[in-house]
Design a protein around this motif. Structure first.
Motif, short mmCIF file in Angstrom:
data_model
loop_
_atom_site.label_atom_id
_atom_site.label_comp_id
_atom_site.label_asym_id
_atom_site.label_seq_id
_atom_site.Cartn_x
_atom_site.Cartn_y
_atom_site.Cartn_z
N SER A 203 0.84 -1.20 0.00
CA SER A 203 0.00 0.00 0.00
C SER A 203 0.87 1.25 0.00
O SER A 203 2.06 1.21 0.32
CB SER A 203 -0.91 0.00 1.23
OG SER A 203 -0.11 0.17 2.41
N ILE A 204 0.25 2.37 -0.33
CA ILE A 204 0.99 3.63 -0.31
C ILE A 204 1.39 3.98 1.13
O ILE A 204 2.45 4.58 1.35
CB ILE A 204 0.17 4.77 -0.95
CG1 ILE A 204 1.05 6.02 -1.13
CG2 ILE A 204 -1.07 5.08 -0.14
CD1 ILE A 204 0.41 7.09 -1.97
N HIS A 205 0.59 3.56 2.12
CA HIS A 205 0.95 3.80 3.52
C HIS A 205 2.26 3.07 3.85
O HIS A 205 3.16 3.63 4.49
CB HIS A 205 -0.16 3.31 4.46
CG HIS A 205 -1.49 3.92 4.19
ND1 HIS A 205 -2.67 3.24 4.40
CD2 HIS A 205 -1.83 5.13 3.71
CE1 HIS A 205 -3.68 4.03 4.07
NE2 HIS A 205 -3.20 5.18 3.65
N ALA A 206 2.36 1.82 3.38
CA ALA A 206 3.56 1.03 3.65
C ALA A 206 4.77 1.63 2.93
O ALA A 206 5.88 1.65 3.47
CB ALA A 206 3.35 -0.41 3.20
N GLU A 207 4.56 2.17 1.72
CA GLU A 207 5.67 2.78 0.99
C GLU A 207 6.14 4.05 1.68
O GLU A 207 7.34 4.33 1.73
CB GLU A 207 5.25 3.07 -0.45
CG GLU A 207 5.06 1.81 -1.29
CD GLU A 207 4.76 2.13 -2.74
OE1 GLU A 207 4.75 3.32 -3.10
OE2 GLU A 207 4.54 1.19 -3.51
N CYS A 208 5.20 4.84 2.19
CA CYS A 208 5.58 6.05 2.94
C CYS A 208 6.40 5.68 4.17
O CYS A 208 7.41 6.33 4.47
CB CYS A 208 4.32 6.83 3.37
SG CYS A 208 3.49 7.68 2.02
N LEU A 209 5.98 4.65 4.87
CA LEU A 209 6.71 4.21 6.06
C LEU A 209 8.09 3.68 5.68
O LEU A 209 9.08 3.99 6.36
CB LEU A 209 5.92 3.13 6.80
CG LEU A 209 6.58 2.58 8.07
CD1 LEU A 209 6.75 3.69 9.11
CD2 LEU A 209 5.76 1.42 8.65
N GLN A 210 8.16 2.92 4.60
CA GLN A 210 9.46 2.40 4.16
C GLN A 210 10.42 3.53 3.82
O GLN A 210 11.59 3.51 4.20
CB GLN A 210 9.27 1.48 2.95
CG GLN A 210 10.57 0.88 2.44
CD GLN A 210 10.36 0.02 1.19
OE1 GLN A 210 9.31 0.08 0.57
NE2 GLN A 210 11.35 -0.75 0.83
#
Length: 324
Positions: A203-210
């Motif tokens: 998800s885009i949330h996971a990409e932001c966190l990464q």
């Protein structure tokens, strides 16, 4: 920690490049096009699109570092010519911008045809092998369809006469100028979008966190998720940055400065909440701040909010006026 040490840490962080996937795809495409031209003389062109803060100018800086100018006994050599398109661009102002970057001492003088001829001559003399136009949406922002066609036709002619690979980097509306000029559109058939959230696997949330944690690995202080947990912090980062890479970096840089100034030993939600208000939106407090426990978990794109279309710069302007 004194001010010089703080400034040094901030400068080191500012110079970091984190190769998030779309960035890598775009950089690799530029490198492949340049290598192909050097080996075969074939010039392929590329369009790189992204919202403000997506990393377009970072690509230009990275390419400039990888292919720097150098001097020979008889000439200056510019392997990659990077030009920022002037606002409200005209053919004449674009030609002047190219001449200035090529070292022409009279970049603003002469007719359009004379300037264009000098651009082509200097590109050959400086052994230019690729041209990158940053902020290329300014080509679209001036005039209407007729003007767009004329500018597009001039660009097509310039590309053909220089014979080198060309890259346009700009906001998504840049595509509209290619719709007006079919010949220019054919030359830029490959298009890359600089945006998080294109992966089918996360998800885009996971990409932001990464991205946040990857940038955090470059900091002298540890990152903490606090009461939220990492998954929830990723969601909050997405709302705080609108999924734009530069804003995640701005948040971290400001949080780092606050931490160093106040001698806090870690960067967590409390510092990020303060950094969001200071750096991104001065009205972003309480439930309008993604790092506040009362945040409503919605995109901040309503009237006068930071991610309202075209509103980020005006929000920053209001913030400065309020401080003054």
């Amino acid at each position: 920690m004194n001010f010089k040490e703080i400034f040094d840490e901030l400068q080191r962080f500012d110079e970091e490049y984190i190769p998030f996937p779309p960035f890598v795809v775009a950089v690799d495409a530029v490198k492949v096009n340049l290598a192909l031209f050097r080996e075969t003389g074939i010039a392929q062109h590329l369009l790189v699109l992204g919202e403000s803060g997506a990393g377009k100018s970072s690509i230009c800086r990275w390419i400039e570092q990888q292919y720097p100018k150098f001097t020979l006994p008889d000439r200056d050599v510019t392997p990659v010519l990077i030009v920022s398109v002037p606002s409200a661009a005209t053919i004449s102002s674009m030609a002047s911008a190219l001449l200035e970057k090529l070292g022409d001492p009279a970049a603003t003088t002469g007719t359009v045809s004379a300037k264009t001829s000098r651009v082509i001559t200097l590109c050959r003399a400086c052994r230019v092998e690729m041209i990158l136009f940053d902020e290329a949406q300014h080509i679209h922002d001036r005039g209407k369809a007729t003007t767009h066609y004329m500018v597009g036709d001039w660009l097509k002619s310039l590309i053909d006469q220089t014979g080198v690979p060309t890259v346009f980097l700009g906001l998504p509306r840049l595509e509209q100028i290619l719709q007006v000029n079919e010949q220019l559109r054919r030359r830029f058939s490959r298009r890359i979008r600089l945006a998080l959230g294109q992966s089918d696997k996360s998800s885009i949330h996971a990409e932001c966190l990464q991205l946040f944690r990857s940038l955090g690995s470059c900091l002298p202080l540890p990152l903490m998720c606090g009461r939220f947990g990492w998954d929830e912090l990723g969601m909050r980062l997405h709302y705080a940055s609108d999924g734009r890479v530069a804003y995640i970096k701005k948040l971290l840089a400001t949080a780092l400065r606050i931490a160093l100034e106040t001698e806090v030993k870690e960067i967590g939600p409390q510092l990020l909440e303060q950094a969001f208000t200071e750096e991104l939106w001065w009205e972003g407090v309480g439930k309008l701040n993604p790092f506040n426990p009362e945040f409503e978990f919605r995109r901040l794109d309503r009237g006068n909010e930071p991610f309202e279309s075209g509103n980020f710069s005006s929000a920053r302007k209001r913030r400065k006026e309020a401080v003054c």
